[in-house]
Structure formats: structure tokens, C-alpha cells
Design a protein around this motif. Structure first.
Motif: not given
Length: 336
Positions: A59-83
Motif C-alpha cells: 500500500p505504501r509503494h509509489v506505483v499505484g496500479r498494475v497492468d497485469a498479473i502473471l501466474l506461471t509454471g516452472g517454479s523460479a525459472f518461470g519468473l522470466g516469462a513476465a518479460d
């Protein structure tokens, strides 16, 4: 006249896209905000998470909105899909404005561990940035459920080991109260069993005779975690394999502290259907989103609607899931 979908996209402006690789038992699911973004917060309920950009939801972060939420497989390797999600959003001109530099899309991301269903159970495949880009391009209000997207490799009831589990998946539902809509989408990949409204086991751990086994009773009586004869210490082979990810969205006008409360309330509702929930070995997270279009009738209306939508989404995730390999799904009997 178009009918209003009974899913997360019942919240006007929100769309969902999915990419599925059934052969390799992985995939991803992206929830896209309307142009201009949406308010967001989260509740971290498990203790073995894999995430990216969760700080932007504080709630205190300067960014007030998000543009998407990504849910993905692949454990930590899958985080790169957000690119890939960021690339698609940037092409649409969506993101946090940074002057002459343009925009920076804000895409909080969370992962599940879905390597148990891989050939040979190897950690050697996960959704790529290009795969997530394809999910964005396919986004609509028509949301497939079951063994799709981030739920492709999901399983439930792993208390007695991954080969005694059943298929989990993606489920979604919506509840309405007057002008207020709350939609839920859940990727169910739980160590615990899934219960129906009456408390009966719908899907989960299977005993040696193939009958449902009580996961909570197994742990309560000192049963070894995940089928290991010697048990597993924190950080051992069972850590982080049992993650349920949920997105709860509403058109009600809520600020970020209220959204954080909504995320926790939805987590409480999930805990009534996923038993046990939020354990030491889970990476459970609930995202709460608001398009801020209408005023709620009262302070508890949105939380009450979430308590109706989220459990229904959980049950749909397993009832509509088809099995992969030797892991059965409840929808197998209905398969042609």
C-alpha cells in the motif's frame, strides 16, 4: 445482448489469456487490466513462495496500479516469462509513465512448482517470455478451466507423495450483489485435499487402495511429509512444491489497504476448501484487484462475495481437470 460471464472476466475490463503445453505439463495464465491499470494488493499465505515485483503491491509503494498479473509454471525459472507480458504491454502503450522513456509495465508474478509431471520429473521446461506474450495476445473474457494455463501441471493431495496425488488445475467463478461483482480465478496445486461445501473430499491424496486419504489426519498423527519415509526438513525436496495461486477481482472502489484485507479474506475462504492450506511447504498467494468503477453497498460486501466466488473456483479447478500420465483427474470420466 451479451451474457455476463460467470468467471473473473465478469469484472468489466479484465481479460485472461492462457498458454498451455500439455505434452510437457506446464503453462501460464495472465490476467490483464483494462487500459490505465488497476489497483492491486496481495496476501502471502504460504511460506515457500516464488515471486517477482510483489513489492509494487504494498500500500505504501509509489506505483499505484498494475497492468497485469502473471501466474506461471516452472517454479523460479518461470519468473522470466513476465518479460513477455511486459513486452506485449509496452507495445500497447500500457504501463507506469516515466516521461520521455515511455512506460514501464507493472507485472507482479507468482509461480507454481509443476515439475512432478514432467517426463522423468526433471526441472527442464517452463513457460518462456514468448509463451507469455502469446497468452497476452489470446486474452479474452472466455476463460478455459481445468488442465490449462498455469494449472496444466498442477496436482493436489500430495501428502502421501506426488504419485498418490490427483490433478489440479485452473478454476474461475464470479458472484454478484447489485452492481458489485467479484470474480475469482484459482490455480490449485495444493499439498492438501480439496473439499466440497459439505466438507467431503472431492480430490486429493489416494491411499494404497486408491481411496481418498485424509491429508490433515496424516500430518496430525505424525505421518511423513510427501511420502518420504524419513520426512523432509524445511528447504528439502518437498519445499515449494505445493502452491495455490488466486486472483480475486472486483469492480468495487477499494483502496489498497482494503484490497489487502480482501486478499486475506479470500485466503480464509480458500482455507475452507483446501486442507491444509498455507503450510510451511506452500507458496500460496492471493492477489486482489479493483477496477474502481462502483461504490460497494457496505464494508463487508466485497469480502462476502469473495467468500462465495473463491471456493467455487477451487472446486471447479479440480472437477474440470483431466489427468496426465498416471495422475488421474475428475474430468477423465467425461473425456470422449
Amino acid at each position: 445482448m451479451h451474457s455476463v460471464p460467470a468467471n473473473l472476466a465478469a469484472v468489466p475490463g479484465i481479460t485472461v489469456g492462457q498458454w498451455t503445453d500439455r505434452a510437457r505439463a506446464t503453462g501460464c495464465t495472465v490476467v490483464l487490466a483494462p487500459p490505465g491499470g488497476m489497483r492491486a494488493a496481495c496476501a502471502v499465505r504460504g511460506r515457500a513462495t516464488g515471486t517477482r515485483e510483489l513489492d509494487a503491491l504494498h500500500p505504501r509503494h509509489v506505483v499505484g496500479r498494475v497492468d497485469a498479473i502473471l501466474l506461471t509454471g516452472g517454479s523460479a525459472f518461470g519468473l522470466g516469462a513476465a518479460d513477455g507480458v511486459m513486452r506485449w504491454l509496452r507495445e500497447q502503450g500500457r504501463g507506469f509513465p516515466v516521461g520521455p522513456a515511455g512506460v514501464i509495465p507493472i507485472v507482479p508474478t507468482a509461480v507454481i512448482f509443476d515439475f512432478d509431471l514432467a517426463p522423468g520429473s526433471r526441472a527442464d521446461r517452463w513457460p518462456s517470455a514468448d509463451d507469455a506474450y502469446r497468452a497476452c495476445a489470446a486474452a479474452s473474457s472466455d476463460i478455459a478451466e481445468g488442465t490449462v494455463g498455469a494449472g496444466t501441471g498442477a496436482t493436489v493431495g500430495k501428502a502421501l507423495g506426488p504419485r498418490r496425488a490427483m490433478k489440479g488445475g485452473v478454476g474461475t467463478w464470479a458472484a454478484r450483489g447489485g452492481a458489485v461483482v467479484v470474480g475469482a480465478l484459482v490455480v490449485v496445486n495444493a499439498v492438501g485435499n480439496i473439499l466440497d461445501e459439505a466438507g467431503r473430499i472431492v480430490a486429493g491424496a489416494r491411499g494404497p487402495d486408491g481411496r481418498p486419504a485424509d491429508a490433515l489426519a496424516h500430518f496430525a498423527t505424525g505421518g511423513a511429509p510427501f511420502g518420504s519415509p524419513s520426512g523432509e526438513a524445511p528447504g528439502g525436496p518437498g519445499a515449494g512444491r505445493h502452491t495455490t495461486l488466486a486472483v480475486v477481482a472486483t469492480n468495487a472502489t477499494l483502496d489498497r489497504p482494503a484490497l489487502q484485507s480482501l486478499a486475506h479474506a479470500a485466503g480464509d475462504a480458500l482455507a475452507r476448501r483446501i486442507v491444509p492450506y498455507g503450510t510451511l511447504f506452500d507458496g500460496d498467494i492471493v492477489f486482489a484487484l479493483s477496477t474502481a468503477a462502483v461504490a460497494p453497498a457496505g464494508p463487508l460486501q466485497v469480502e462476502a462475495l469473495a467468500a462465495l466466488a473463491a471456493p467455487a473456483a477451487v472446486e471447479r479447478a479440480v472437477r474440470l481437470a483431466r489427468g496426465i500420465g498416471d495422475i488421474p483427474g475428475l474430468a477423465d470420466e467425461a473425456a470422449p
